[in-house]
Design a protein around this motif. Structure first.
Motif, PDB file in Angstrom:
ATOM      1  N   ARG C  51       0.811  -1.217   0.000  1.00 35.22           N
ATOM      2  CA  ARG C  51       0.000   0.000   0.000  1.00 35.22           C
ATOM      3  C   ARG C  51       0.846   1.270   0.000  1.00 35.22           C
ATOM      4  O   ARG C  51       0.511   2.245  -0.662  1.00 35.22           O
ATOM      5  N   GLN C  52       1.959   1.240   0.734  1.00 35.41           N
ATOM      6  CA  GLN C  52       2.842   2.418   0.795  1.00 35.41           C
ATOM      7  C   GLN C  52       3.333   2.810  -0.599  1.00 35.41           C
ATOM      8  O   GLN C  52       3.546   3.986  -0.882  1.00 35.41           O
ATOM      9  N   GLN C  53       3.568   1.786  -1.446  1.00 34.27           N
ATOM     10  CA  GLN C  53       4.122   2.067  -2.766  1.00 34.27           C
ATOM     11  C   GLN C  53       3.160   2.857  -3.640  1.00 34.27           C
ATOM     12  O   GLN C  53       3.581   3.474  -4.623  1.00 34.27           O
ATOM     13  N   LEU C  54       1.886   2.851  -3.290  1.00 32.86           N
ATOM     14  CA  LEU C  54       0.910   3.674  -4.024  1.00 32.86           C
ATOM     15  C   LEU C  54       1.309   5.142  -4.003  1.00 32.86           C
ATOM     16  O   LEU C  54       1.040   5.890  -4.948  1.00 32.86           O
ATOM     17  N   GLN C  55       1.932   5.558  -2.906  1.00 34.44           N
ATOM     18  CA  GLN C  55       2.285   6.972  -2.742  1.00 34.44           C
ATOM     19  C   GLN C  55       3.445   7.384  -3.635  1.00 34.44           C
ATOM     20  O   GLN C  55       3.563   8.563  -3.989  1.00 34.44           O
TER      21      GLN C  55
END
Lengths: 345, 345, 345
Positions: C51-55
């Motif tokens: 999910r962090q990589q979405l940023q």
């Protein structure tokens, strides 16, 4: 694919031996198990545990060993080895479709081929190849220079035989098998591997069956040797300079590493793996999934498998494996302490 | 298949280096082991444990490392790496039969091929293929569109290279190997599997050998990468997006699952299996039959094998495995009790 | 091999479903992971841990499940199964090069073939073969007499299908696979093995994928059965009379021995091995490297692996395995002794 016509029981007995009890004019056209056979089919009893099924089978006839001949009123063929007899009846009732003799025009053949041989579409045969009588090569087989293939051998499609290998009589080689590829031989030089040319051959005895996509490497200097009557299943790897004794059978996915010698009549279960430079004496039996890393001098069955468990159980027990030497030490310590306590008490 | 003619020892040294002691005019035509070599053959001493055999060998000459040069009176070639030297002598004395340059009329070729290449019977070459100088394709090889094969590579019969894969120079690929098949990638949707098209390639460095019936899958998005000097034995499975470092060697029946990275100079014993998404650092050595399911950050040898036993012994010990966590608990309990008893006594 | 042109996001949604947020006119021409995708590429979030990589992703657009749709300002396609959606986008952006319909002049075809089929170079098709609409046979495939291949199936090079086997619709078979080779059936007679002719077939459902160099044996009497939607990786061995339920998936190097039945939706990890005559119920999952030698009646995950250790540690712990039954006995003895001491104290 039921057999077209069928045979009378007395015809079967006259061809294959055994003795007949009951109506010899009964015609059977196919085989089946005691449980599944129906009218026109012949079943067999090979193991006492299926004896009850003799009472309820719908088969038209049965093959039985002498000690069970009285257990059934069906027409029956009596033979001490009912299972081997059954195997021959299957062959009798289901003759394999033979391919036409001659060389298909699409084949590329650089050697003389006897007129009784059947050379299929797109087969390639190199120079100085010796093809025996009644040899059948299915389409796409590729036979290297100097190969010899014995009488009555049959190679299914896309089998590759490298140069100078020798195949015995009545070989049956399934599709995609590779015979005579280079052994895995390299000398280390710094961080590089220097190839050692593999100049031996593969020499295969008579009556050998080799499974689909199985590979057998040629020897480094001497030959890789496969004895008479050896049966190899699919996906097997035989490394260079392995020597396999007569009548050995190996199930699928087995691997035999370089220079290992396997005695006569050994059997190796599926995915069994034997490391290199070992000797297994005659009549050694290796369980499925077992790794053998030492020579075995005594006949018998050998096993090396971690027992199967539900994953969570496995996690708990496997964790203890890593502490096993320590656990043994702790038990020794306890024993000593207790001994001392007993002395002092 | 002895070498036809033979070479003088001084000729060998002039071609391969090393120093000569004794009669350089001695002619050798084949290699052999110290134990088996006879007249006209050259043997080698690679390991001190065979040193005694130097005294009794019937070889005409030997290859020895400097420290053992004084152990024999035979004509000898002295080289610090006698085994690698021997590998080169084998090649010198047994030049492989080269196939004729040119395209066999039965081949179907949709790309330009250099005149130095040898394209065998029934080979199929797709469109936009780049074939290097002196490439040899044995019969039945099938080369997909857009493939590139480097100079001096040799593919034995029935090798398949899928579209757009890249093979380096001096590759040696044994029969039945498949390079570039689809990786095993699926997304779960209800109880069905939806295929993820595999659009990466396989990219192989220089000096790579690939064994018979080995398969290497193309990458899902990125490429599957095989480094320089890698040696893969038969029946190996390399999954999609695996990255293998230079000079890695793997014995037969090994499997490497998807996206795993293997460092330089690693070796993997026969039937070793590495699960997916792991990293093995340089100089990791995996024993035969070992399953690796975690990354390995330190060089060294790793093993995971249940020890082999006679089947009845195995039954007894394997039964205890399932109670091992309980056994450890029982030992802990005993330790506590004993400690309490010592306190109270 | 980036896709040539690209598609607008709203075009993708109109073809594959899902809902769109943000600028539908954005064009993407290839897929990528959140970490690796760049301009013109579409990434996906299938697991919360990324999910962090979405940023930080540089992708032009993303595929996300509804619960994470608010985590990004990028143009996005919202679908509950982002991974399966991604699989379909890969297919959309990377249409596989289709081979031309028709029969290549080098093929040898003894049956009627529909005009929509593509029969490649050097393919051999036997008699009484039924080829479905839009079937593609890559070069070197060999199809035995009486085989049936369903519509839209694709066989990569050098696949061999033995006589009378049945392949369903939309099959995808990788190079070198062998379907219908003889099962490994022999009756013992003295020290010899008598072959039991294998007269069953292999019958394969729809939507099945079969990996490179995998082999599936024909049945002895009845058929070997592969259900719908089954996915088999490379180097797998399926023995005679195995029955595999719908939507089963097996990773590379798996072996299934004869007559074993595997339920629906089971998965078997790489190099898993199942011995013969067993039944695995639906939804059984076998860990990589695990040997199964008993039937499994309950769904769940099962494992049988010796844990990996540094070789010296392994030596210490493995040595104790051979004394494990004795160790358990020693612990029992200690427990008894202690109990007696407690009584008497």
């Amino acid at each position: 694919m039921p057999a077209q016509e069928g045979l009378r029981l007395d015809e079967i007995v006259s061809r294959l031996g055994g003795s007949l009890e009951g109506d010899g004019s009964v015609i059977v056209s196919q085989v089946g198990s005691l449980a599944s056979a129906g009218p026109g089919q012949i079943a067999f009893l090979a193991h006492p545990k299926y004896r009850q099924q003799l009472q309820i089978t719908l088969a038209a006839a049965v093959i039985v060993p002498p000690q069970f001949a009285g257990d059934t009123a069906l027409p029956r063929i009596i033979h001490h080895n009912a299972y081997a007899y059954y195997a021959r009846v299957v062959a009798l009732l289901n003759p394999s479709a033979s391919r036409p003799a001659g060389v298909h025009p699409s084949a590329v053949v650089h050697s003389l081929v006897p007129s009784s041989a059947s050379i299929g579409e797109n087969v390639v045969i190199g120079q100085n190849v010796v093809i025996g009588q009644n040899v059948t090569l299915y389409p796409g087989c590729i036979i290297g220079d100097g190969v010899s293939i014995g009488d009555d051998s049959l190679l299914y499609p896309n089998v590759v035989i490298y140069h100078h290998c020798v195949i015995g009589r009545r070989a049956l080689i399934q599709a995609g098998a590779v015979i005579g590829s280079d052994g895995f031989g390299f000398a280390k030089e710094g961080e590089r591997w220097v190839k050692i040319p593999q100049i031996g051959r593969v020499v295969i005895g008579d009556d050998v069956e080799i499974g689909a996509n199985t590979s057998i490497d040629r020897g480094a200097l001497d030959d890789t040797m496969i004895g008479h009557g050896v049966k190899l299943d699919n996906q097997i790897q035989i490394a260079h300079n392995v020597v396999i004794g007569d009548h050995v059978a190996m199930a699928g996915c087995v691997g035999i590493a370089g220079s290992t010698k396997i005695g006569r009549r050994c059997t190796i279960g599926g995915a069994g793996m034997i490391t290199g430079h070992l000797e297994l004496t005659d009549d050694v039996h290796i369980s499925a999934g077992t790794l053998v890393s030492k020579s075995l001098r005594k006949p018998g069955q050998y096993t090396s498998i971690f027992p199967l468990e539900v994953h969570e159980e496995w996690l708990r027990n496997a964790a203890q494996i890593k502490r096993l030497a320590k656990l043994a030490k702790r038990v020794s310590d306890l024993e000593k302490k207790l001994e001392e306590m007993e002395k002092t008490s």
